[in-house]
Design a protein around this motif. Structure first.
Motif, PDB file in Angstrom:
ATOM      1  N   GLU A 147       0.812  -1.208   0.000  1.00  0.00           N
ATOM      2  CA  GLU A 147       0.000   0.000   0.000  1.00  0.00           C
ATOM      3  C   GLU A 147       0.851   1.266   0.000  1.00  0.00           C
ATOM      4  N   ASP A 150       1.916   1.939  -3.555  1.00  0.00           N
ATOM      5  CA  ASP A 150       0.841   1.912  -4.542  1.00  0.00           C
ATOM      6  C   ASP A 150       0.783   3.257  -5.267  1.00  0.00           C
ATOM      7  N   GLU A 151       0.971   3.223  -6.562  1.00  0.00           N
ATOM      8  CA  GLU A 151       0.976   4.458  -7.349  1.00  0.00           C
ATOM      9  C   GLU A 151      -0.421   5.031  -7.548  1.00  0.00           C
ATOM     10  N   GLY A 152      -1.445   4.288  -7.170  1.00  0.00           N
ATOM     11  CA  GLY A 152      -2.805   4.793  -7.309  1.00  0.00           C
ATOM     12  C   GLY A 152      -3.175   5.848  -6.276  1.00  0.00           C
ATOM     13  N   PHE A 153      -2.441   5.919  -5.168  1.00  0.00           N
ATOM     14  CA  PHE A 153      -2.708   6.920  -4.148  1.00  0.00           C
ATOM     15  C   PHE A 153      -2.007   8.234  -4.511  1.00  0.00           C
ATOM     16  N   PRO A 154      -2.646   9.358  -4.252  1.00  0.00           N
ATOM     17  CA  PRO A 154      -1.981  10.659  -4.494  1.00  0.00           C
ATOM     18  C   PRO A 154      -0.768  10.818  -3.587  1.00  0.00           C
ATOM     19  N   ASP A 155       0.201  11.568  -4.059  1.00  0.00           N
ATOM     20  CA  ASP A 155       1.432  11.755  -3.285  1.00  0.00           C
ATOM     21  C   ASP A 155       1.199  12.505  -1.979  1.00  0.00           C
ATOM     22  N   ARG A 159       0.394   7.793   4.270  1.00  0.00           N
ATOM     23  CA  ARG A 159       0.395   6.342   4.122  1.00  0.00           C
ATOM     24  C   ARG A 159       0.909   5.689   5.403  1.00  0.00           C
TER      25      ARG A 159
END
Length: 222
Positions: A147, A150-155, A159
């Motif tokens: 997680e 995961d590149e799908g989450f905005p920077d 996290r």
């Protein structure tokens, strides 16, 4: 070495297994499995465990809340809970059986086979307890890494990261696996001592002494 006796090995295994079990038990209930700190709000620190989610702020201190629904939890968290319960139960049962199988404990003194069986059983249960605490820690560590990257989450989105409880869980589980192995080593040492004490002495062992004494008696007569 002289101090490395069967009794000493049994107590070493017992001490290591007990200490590791306590470490694993504390780890199971600590809300420090995962941590999260937002760059936008650095005064807030989030902590997550198997049972609670906690928020720490300088103004209000630490506030914890249990999860609202068990069925709504992620699958890895549900599996981890089950494995932790198994680890706690088998680890406690292993310590009780190991204590009864130790040399010096006044139980089944005239039944060495029973004591040997108790130590073997406790070694197996200690292994199970160690592996079932290592498994949930490793599962949550893996999902946390997946997680996190995961590149799908905005920077800008915070996290979860590994918490201190994961490392104590690894140490506790590994210590229990080593403790269970030492129980088997103690059993093997006891079997070796028993075979050595029960081995018959060959009559040839006394032959040189008999010949020497006979020669001394003949010389005395002459």
């Amino acid at each position: 070495m002289a101090f490395l006796t069967t009794k000493m090995m049994q107590r070493t295994a017992m001490f290591l297994s007990f200490g590791s079990y306590v470490t694993s038990l504390v780890t199971a209930f600590l809300p420090l499995w995962k941590t999260m700190n937002s760059d936008l709000n650095e005064v807030e620190n989030w902590f997550s465990g198997l049972w609670l989610t906690c928020l720490y702020t300088e103004e209000r201190g630490i506030q914890c809340k249990a999860y609202d629904s068990v069925l709504g939890l992620p699958m890895d968290l549900q599996i981890s809970r089950v494995l932790v319960f198994i680890s706690i139960g088998t680890g406690g049962f292993a310590l009780v059986t190991a204590f009864l199988g130790l040399e010096g404990v006044e139980m089944c003194v005239r039944k060495p086979d029973v004591k040997r069986g108790l130590l073997i059983f406790s070694g197996v249960m200690t292994w199970v307890s160690g592996l079932t605490i290592l498994a949930p820690v490793s599962i949550l560590a893996y999902t946390t890494v997946v997680e996190f990257w995961d590149e799908g989450f905005p920077d800008v989105m915070p996290r979860w990261e590994h918490g201190e409880a994961m490392f104590s869980g690894w140490f506790g589980g590994l210590g229990q696996v080593i403790g269970g192995t030492l129980f088997f080593v103690a059993v093997c040492m006891g079997d070796y001592d028993l075979r050595r004490l029960s081995a018959p002495v060959s009559p040839d062992h006394y032959l040189p002494t008999f010949i020497l004494c006979s020669s001394c008696d003949m010389n005395a007569i002459n």
